[in-house]
Design an enzyme around this catalytic site. Structure first.
Site, PDB file in Angstrom:
ATOM      1  N   LYS A  87      -7.363  17.584  26.955  1.00 41.25           N
ATOM      2  CA  LYS A  87      -6.205  16.847  26.430  1.00 41.25           C
ATOM      3  C   LYS A  87      -6.533  15.376  26.283  1.00 41.25           C
ATOM      4  O   LYS A  87      -6.060  14.707  25.393  1.00 41.25           O
ATOM      5  CB  LYS A  87      -5.017  16.981  27.389  1.00 41.25           C
ATOM      6  CG  LYS A  87      -4.396  18.342  27.455  1.00 41.25           C
ATOM      7  CD  LYS A  87      -3.133  18.268  28.311  1.00 41.25           C
ATOM      8  CE  LYS A  87      -3.032  19.431  29.259  1.00 41.25           C
ATOM      9  NZ  LYS A  87      -3.757  19.241  30.510  1.00 41.25           N
ATOM     10  N   LYS A  93     -14.994  12.473  37.281  1.00 43.41           N
ATOM     11  CA  LYS A  93     -14.019  11.553  36.675  1.00 43.41           C
ATOM     12  C   LYS A  93     -14.229  10.118  37.145  1.00 43.41           C
ATOM     13  O   LYS A  93     -13.971   9.182  36.401  1.00 43.41           O
ATOM     14  CB  LYS A  93     -12.587  12.020  36.966  1.00 43.41           C
ATOM     15  CG  LYS A  93     -12.241  13.306  36.230  1.00 43.41           C
ATOM     16  CD  LYS A  93     -10.760  13.488  35.989  1.00 43.41           C
ATOM     17  CE  LYS A  93     -10.514  14.628  35.009  1.00 43.41           C
ATOM     18  NZ  LYS A  93      -9.145  14.976  34.815  1.00 43.41           N
ATOM     19  N   LYS A 132     -15.953  20.385  27.599  1.00 40.65           N
ATOM     20  CA  LYS A 132     -14.812  21.282  27.402  1.00 40.65           C
ATOM     21  C   LYS A 132     -13.738  20.618  26.536  1.00 40.65           C
ATOM     22  O   LYS A 132     -13.642  19.382  26.489  1.00 40.65           O
ATOM     23  CB  LYS A 132     -14.236  21.723  28.743  1.00 40.65           C
ATOM     24  CG  LYS A 132     -13.482  20.662  29.510  1.00 40.65           C
ATOM     25  CD  LYS A 132     -12.720  21.315  30.663  1.00 40.65           C
ATOM     26  CE  LYS A 132     -11.732  20.325  31.234  1.00 40.65           C
ATOM     27  NZ  LYS A 132     -10.704  20.879  32.057  1.00 40.65           N
TER      28      LYS A 132
END
Ligand code: AQP
Length: 387
Positions: free
Chosen positions: A237, A153, A234
């Site tokens: 959200k 991230k 993946k």
């Protein structure tokens, strides 16, 4: 029958076998320590979900559907809406608040039952942050910089928030505050759980036995559902692509449109080959997990359909499978009073467990029972002398 399952750990055998196969976990979790843990700590399962957006098919098939199953076979289960984790990425306050309520409604619509589970909002129990501070003082920076999620991230960010770095410490506090013995996780979260194990062990050695060694319950579907737009990644959200995920409460026309637009390839046959054909294989795996059939069965049934026709067929299946969740969600989301009641009662029950662990920690590390008790003793001594 149900009580036999409840009283045994057999339901976790397969997950434990998986965790045993992981070298580092193995070192932490010697058979002896496990047996001792089993005697000292009753089974408690805990997991969380970030209110960073609507719950999508990946979250459902990889986590929430399993949570409902755990709830049915074990009475001590705790689910948290981890808003403190969510703010490690920028969030709009109004949206965050809405997401918490919508996720609560979706979890209940999926079958999470507040009479069988504790469901609460993480930030409503401040002891998560307090315990995270204690654990942060026992964790080293090199250990944290090895965590894969941080690496992944932070790569995309110019200014890296400290919260993203210490995220796994807060996760450790989430788990150990409730003395959770089992944590459903995706394979990408294994290293975070190893940090929780390491911290538990460190604390137990230094201050005396306090925490169980939490074990992963690895769901093979976790992290397996891929983005409809970028099948190498993946389903997420926070994806920048609008049509990359199917949310559980999306209306039928949206589900149909997004699946129609799902990225596949130029071969028209429906086959399962995740390495060579990630796009169509992702559709097959969604279909397979939703219907509890093997990917091969799905491909056999799809013989004669080209990928375009198969997408429409899958859309019908997904719409029908999600229909009861969507309908229940619509009822629940229009009853914010009830949803707040559920969260409030979850907070009360979570606070009760958390307070007990937190007092124990405070007393062991020297935060309580110090000045106050000495003063009390001094007062008592003075009183006795003067009498
Ligand atoms: N694509 C996925 N396939 C299978 N399982 C998945 N999970 C998430 N994505 C998939 C599982 O859902 C649970 C809750 O996830 P989370 O909200 O804590 O965070 P996440 O894993 O980071 O999920 P997202 O949707 O990708 O959120 P953002 O975009 O906010 O980071 C976990 O058990 C996870 O394994």
């Amino acid at each position: 029958m149900l009580s036999t399952i409840r009283n045994s750990r057999s339901v976790f055998a397969s997950a434990n076998r998986l965790s045993k196969s992981t070298g580092a976990l193995n070192r932490c979790n010697s058979e002896k320590a496990r047996k001792k843990d089993e005697a000292n700590y009753p089974v408690r399962i805990l997991s969380g979900i970030q209110p960073t957006g609507a719950i999508h098919l990946g979250n459902y098939l990889g986590a929430v559907r399993e949570w409902v199953r755990y709830q049915e076979i074990h009475e001590d289960v705790v689910w948290s809406i981890v808003d403190m984790h969510a703010i490690t990425a920028p969030q709009d306050p109004k949206e965050l608040q809405d997401n918490i309520i919508k996720i609560t409604a979706t979890l209940l619509a999926c079958g999470i039952d507040p009479s069988k589970s504790i469901l609460f909002q993480q930030s409503s129990v401040p002891m998560h942050a307090e315990l995270a501070w204690v654990f942060g003082s026992m964790t080293t920076m090199p250990r944290l910089s090895q965590q894969p999620q941080f690496k992944e991230k932070s790569e995309k960010l110019k200014d890296i928030p400290l919260g993203l770095f210490t995220y796994p410490v807060l996760q450790t506090a989430d788990i150990l505050l409730y003395k959770a013995t089992h944590v459903p996780v995706g394979e990408d979260q294994i290293q975070h759980l190893q940090l929780a194990q390491h911290t538990a062990q460190f604390f137990n050695v230094k201050y005396g036995n306090t925490f169980p060694m939490p074990e992963p319950l690895i769901n093979k579907s976790s992290g397996r559902i891929k983005s409809l737009r970028e099948p190498a990644k993946k389903m997420s959200k926070s994806s920048e692509y609008k049509k990359s995920s199917i949310n559980l409460v999306d209306p039928p026309e949206v589900i149909r449109e997004y699946l129609k637009k799902a990225v596949t390839d130029f071969t028209s046959e429906v086959t399962y080959d995740p390495a060579e054909r990630p796009g169509v294989s992702n559709l097959v795996i969604i279909h397979s997990i939703l219907t509890d059939k093997s990917p091969q069965e799905i491909c056999d049934e799809a013989q004669g359909l080209n990928t375009g026709q198969y997408k429409l067929h899958l859309a019908d299946v997904v719409i029908e499978k999600l229909r009861p969740i969507r309908e229940r969600y619509e009822e629940l989301v229009n009853d914010p009073g009830y949803l707040n009641e559920v969260l409030k009662s979850g907070t009360d029950r979570a606070t009760e467990i958390a307070s007990s662990s937190w007092s124990e920690v405070k007393s062991k590390i020297g935060f309580s029972g110090g000045i106050l008790s000495r003063t009390a003793k001094e007062v008592e001594r003075k009183h006795v002398t003067s009498v």
